[in-house]
Design a protein around this motif. Structure first.
Motif, PDB file in Angstrom:
ATOM      1  N   ALA A  61     -24.215 -20.359   7.275  1.00 36.56           N
ATOM      2  CA  ALA A  61     -25.403 -21.209   7.380  1.00 36.56           C
ATOM      3  C   ALA A  61     -25.010 -22.666   7.589  1.00 36.56           C
ATOM      4  N   SER A  62     -25.913 -23.392   8.244  1.00 33.44           N
ATOM      5  CA  SER A  62     -25.664 -24.797   8.555  1.00 33.44           C
ATOM      6  C   SER A  62     -25.737 -25.664   7.296  1.00 33.44           C
ATOM      7  N   ALA A  63     -25.212 -26.900   7.420  1.00 32.70           N
ATOM      8  CA  ALA A  63     -25.255 -27.854   6.305  1.00 32.70           C
ATOM      9  C   ALA A  63     -26.710 -28.158   5.924  1.00 32.70           C
ATOM     10  N   ALA A  64     -27.596 -28.212   6.905  1.00 26.44           N
ATOM     11  CA  ALA A  64     -29.011 -28.487   6.626  1.00 26.44           C
ATOM     12  C   ALA A  64     -29.616 -27.390   5.757  1.00 26.44           C
ATOM     13  N   VAL A  65     -29.252 -26.152   6.057  1.00 28.99           N
ATOM     14  CA  VAL A  65     -29.753 -25.030   5.258  1.00 28.99           C
ATOM     15  C   VAL A  65     -29.193 -25.108   3.836  1.00 28.99           C
ATOM     16  N   ARG A  66     -27.905 -25.410   3.737  1.00 31.53           N
ATOM     17  CA  ARG A  66     -27.304 -25.479   2.393  1.00 31.53           C
ATOM     18  C   ARG A  66     -27.934 -26.610   1.574  1.00 31.53           C
ATOM     19  N   TRP A  67     -28.215 -27.739   2.219  1.00 31.34           N
ATOM     20  CA  TRP A  67     -28.906 -28.825   1.525  1.00 31.34           C
ATOM     21  C   TRP A  67     -30.319 -28.395   1.122  1.00 31.34           C
ATOM     22  N   GLY A  68     -31.001 -27.713   2.018  1.00 32.91           N
ATOM     23  CA  GLY A  68     -32.375 -27.286   1.748  1.00 32.91           C
ATOM     24  C   GLY A  68     -32.457 -26.394   0.516  1.00 32.91           C
ATOM     25  N   ARG A  69     -31.468 -25.484   0.385  1.00 37.55           N
ATOM     26  CA  ARG A  69     -31.454 -24.595  -0.787  1.00 37.55           C
ATOM     27  C   ARG A  69     -31.328 -25.400  -2.080  1.00 37.55           C
ATOM     28  N   GLU A  70     -30.497 -26.440  -2.041  1.00 37.86           N
ATOM     29  CA  GLU A  70     -30.323 -27.306  -3.210  1.00 37.86           C
ATOM     30  C   GLU A  70     -31.609 -28.074  -3.510  1.00 37.86           C
ATOM     31  N   ALA A  71     -32.134 -28.719  -2.454  1.00 37.89           N
ATOM     32  CA  ALA A  71     -33.299 -29.597  -2.616  1.00 37.89           C
ATOM     33  C   ALA A  71     -34.499 -28.823  -3.145  1.00 37.89           C
ATOM     34  N   LEU A  72     -34.565 -27.544  -2.773  1.00 36.87           N
ATOM     35  CA  LEU A  72     -35.718 -26.726  -3.147  1.00 36.87           C
ATOM     36  C   LEU A  72     -35.840 -26.580  -4.667  1.00 36.87           C
ATOM     37  N   LYS A  73     -34.730 -26.718  -5.365  1.00 38.13           N
ATOM     38  CA  LYS A  73     -34.753 -26.561  -6.829  1.00 38.13           C
ATOM     39  C   LYS A  73     -35.683 -27.571  -7.485  1.00 38.13           C
ATOM     40  N   GLY A  74     -35.860 -28.754  -6.830  1.00 35.77           N
ATOM     41  CA  GLY A  74     -36.763 -29.767  -7.390  1.00 35.77           C
ATOM     42  C   GLY A  74     -38.233 -29.375  -7.270  1.00 35.77           C
TER      43      GLY A  74
END
Lengths: 409, 409
Positions: A61-74
């Motif tokens: 997965a792309s860096a954007a997807v990996r960031w999105g998974r993290e950000a979603l926790k908020g």
């Protein structure tokens, strides 16, 4: 890059989508890869907007997807920040910096936490680049209010038309609206989401409930389509709920007050997913594969996907050949519980084969007539249990080869 | 049916195959579907010939395959009886009768048990027919001794060239010979065997050992190729050992006396499997996908198949585009243990990407030169373990679409 003409399966035009209170769309035209249309989008969300997301299951997965998974926790978001022309996937530290720079610049401009900025990028894989041109353009971007059509155009790559859908419903008597857009044409066998989809509602639905709703509806919309069996590294669908509709609180995923909302959300998502199939690279036919009688829903979906992904089934339909033997082949190869003697195969609602052989009075004429149309229905009953699934796909034509032998995507 | 011209990947000619003592080939030209060449084959085997077989894992396997599985229990065979033009698959009782009639007629003519007659049929699925024309022609067939070339031609369908291979080796000092032929061009992702393959040897090897050898070699030959990810309902590979070489008895699969034989058999089978790929429908490039560093051999093979079956990888190669991002995508979608930061991707032996990004000094020129050739090597190291696998495939071109949108197979 080949010039692609409008898909013959394109809708008559882009739909008239209602505004969603709490959502402001901004676009800018940077010409990074695509010329003559916007290629950067920022969907600005009211503070407190609840966000749900589903992402590709790709292990690359792309860096954007990996960031999105993290950000979603908020659970909340202030912006969806998207660029088209380069997916910045598999670009190592350059890709991580690209995403971090976009996030930092947008968070600063909007005065929010970085985890409230969701990003997505679509385009060629593996070409490192910087975010400078995009972050430099942020003031212009935020100053330029855009409509749904420009927003939908800004995220396209090989798409031949912009894709939008909307619905209205009520929650606890309050009118709520859902609207969204998506892109996708090739590298489409989403496995959690499609290439890119962004959906907005003014409903007040808390993050956890919103996430359950999105995951559930994804299974019967974006995760039930395939163009070419290839799963993107960038698949992302985000759903934002601004709460501006002022509906009374919902208690959870099973709250009866959400029944209408769930249907409306699934309608919008299925509509967008269908538009992705209608814009499948080289598509000339829209194919609905409906499987019943499987021992489970999972096996029904495996079977439907095997039929929908079979190059021989897809080329037969492209050639308007009612070659149902290839459907039998696809059922047989996919490893689900099946028995030729229990199998029923229909095309266009006409039963062609059952009890292990072609029906005695088989008349190919009405089937041949159906298969000359643009909408092809394949129904397969496995004859075992209650498992059902529907998958949508398109045919496999010379257009797919032309687009993908030349275009670097 | 489209006129198919000779594959650009075809070998220079049909090889000169040695006679196998104990094997007599017979063909006849009935013109059932294909004109101007033999379309029925009977390979007559000396009494006592040991037979091994592998068949499609399709759950919609043809009646011929189902009969073959039963007949194999006897361990010996007197004939392989094959017809081209109609697979008689998924034709219910008509298909069962077709096979039973062929078996009964051949057993009567040869004076043997019915379980010593193996049959195979290849061609369109789902069209019921009778065996009358074939069984009526049995006297003519048995009277017509044929060579390897006619035998290989008699089993072709969309194949553009006949496929044969041979090898010699020794067992316990006795010279033994292996020769065989195969057919296959589309509907090729064998899962136990390819469309049709028939291999003969004069070695004395008992059925159980022969079966183990065949299964093992199949995994690295016919089960390691794919043209279009579609698994046939009729896949069959049969191996006959007449024992005429007079070698001393072998004790079992691990007998060191079999080392040379095993290598020779695998060589013949891999050669035939490669010829199937070289005749892949529409093929213009022969692609070798080599995966190393997987946590197991099984995961290596899943990865190699995902790359080899990806329409986007195959069309990129057809377009001579070194679009390695699509290889990363294919690795990511297939569910094996992978990590972008451990992945190494090479094309033509040149490392393009490692440590999660494109190599710093990437020069596309030598890769572009490699990809313009007819033989393309893709190497992927997953960076985890010792699992390796090699899979062979071809590119995806307009030719595949032309052949399959028109030809009813």
């Amino acid at each position: 890059m080949v010039a692609t003409s409008l898909s013959p399966l394109a809708p008559a035009g882009f739909p008239d989508l209602p505004a969603i209170p709490g959502v402001k769309l901004h676009t800018v035209t940077l010409g990074i890869r695509y010329k003559g249309r916007p290629d950067v989008l920022l969907a600005e969300l009211e503070p407190g907007t609840q966000v749900a997301g589903v992402f590709t299951t790709s292990t690359t997965a792309s860096a954007a997807v990996r960031w999105g998974r993290e950000a979603l926790k908020g659970g909340t978001g202030r912006a969806f920040f998207v660029n088209a022309g380069n997916s910045v996937a598999f670009t190592g530290k350059a890709g991580e910096k690209f995403v971090a720079d976009k996030v930092e610049a947008a968070a600063k401009a909007l005065g929010c936490n970085k985890t409230e900025i969701f990003t997505a990028s679509t385009g060629v894989i593996g070409e490192p680049t910087t975010a400078n041109r995009i972050t430099d353009a942020l003031p212009d971007l935020l100053a330029n209010d855009a409509g749904w059509l420009d927003a939908a155009k800004a995220i396209m790559t090989t798409d031949t038309f912009p894709k939008g859908a909307s619905a209205t419903t009520t929650i606890h008597g309050a009118k709520v609206t859902i609207a969204g857009f998506a892109k996708g044409s090739g590298m489409i066998e989403p496995n959690m989401a499609t290439m890119l989809g962004f959906i907005f509602t003014d409903a007040a639905v808390p993050h956890a409930v919103l996430q359950s709703l999105l995951a559930d509806c994804t299974n019967r919309s974006f995760n039930a389509i395939t163009v070419d069996s290839d799963t993107s590294t960038s698949d992302t669908v985000l759903l934002a709920a601004t709460g501006k509709a002022g509906n009374a609180a919902v208690t959870g995923i099973d709250d009866p007050a959400l029944t209408g909302f769930k249907t409306a959300l699934e309608d919008v998502m299925r509509d967008l997913a269908h538009q992705v199939v209608r814009d499948g690279e080289g598509a000339s036919k829209f194919i609905t594969v409906n499987v019943t009688g499987a021992i489970s829903e999972a096996e029904a979906k495996i079977t439907a996907k095997a039929i929908a992904n079979s190059p021989l089934v897809k080329t037969a339909i492209a050639g308007e050949d009612a070659n149902w033997g290839r459907i039998v082949m696809a059922v047989g190869k996919c490893g689900v519980q099946a028995d030729p003697n229990k199998l029923t195969v229909s095309i266009g609602g006409i039963v062609l084969a059952k009890n292990g052989e072609r029906v005695a009075d088989y008349d190919e004429a009405p089937v041949a007539a159906h298969i000359k149309g643009q909408y092809i229905d394949i129904d397969v009953d496995l004859g075992f249990g209650d498992g059902t699934a529907t998958v949508w796909t398109c045919d496999l034509t010379h257009g797919y080869i032309s687009i993908n032998a030349d275009y670097r995507s």
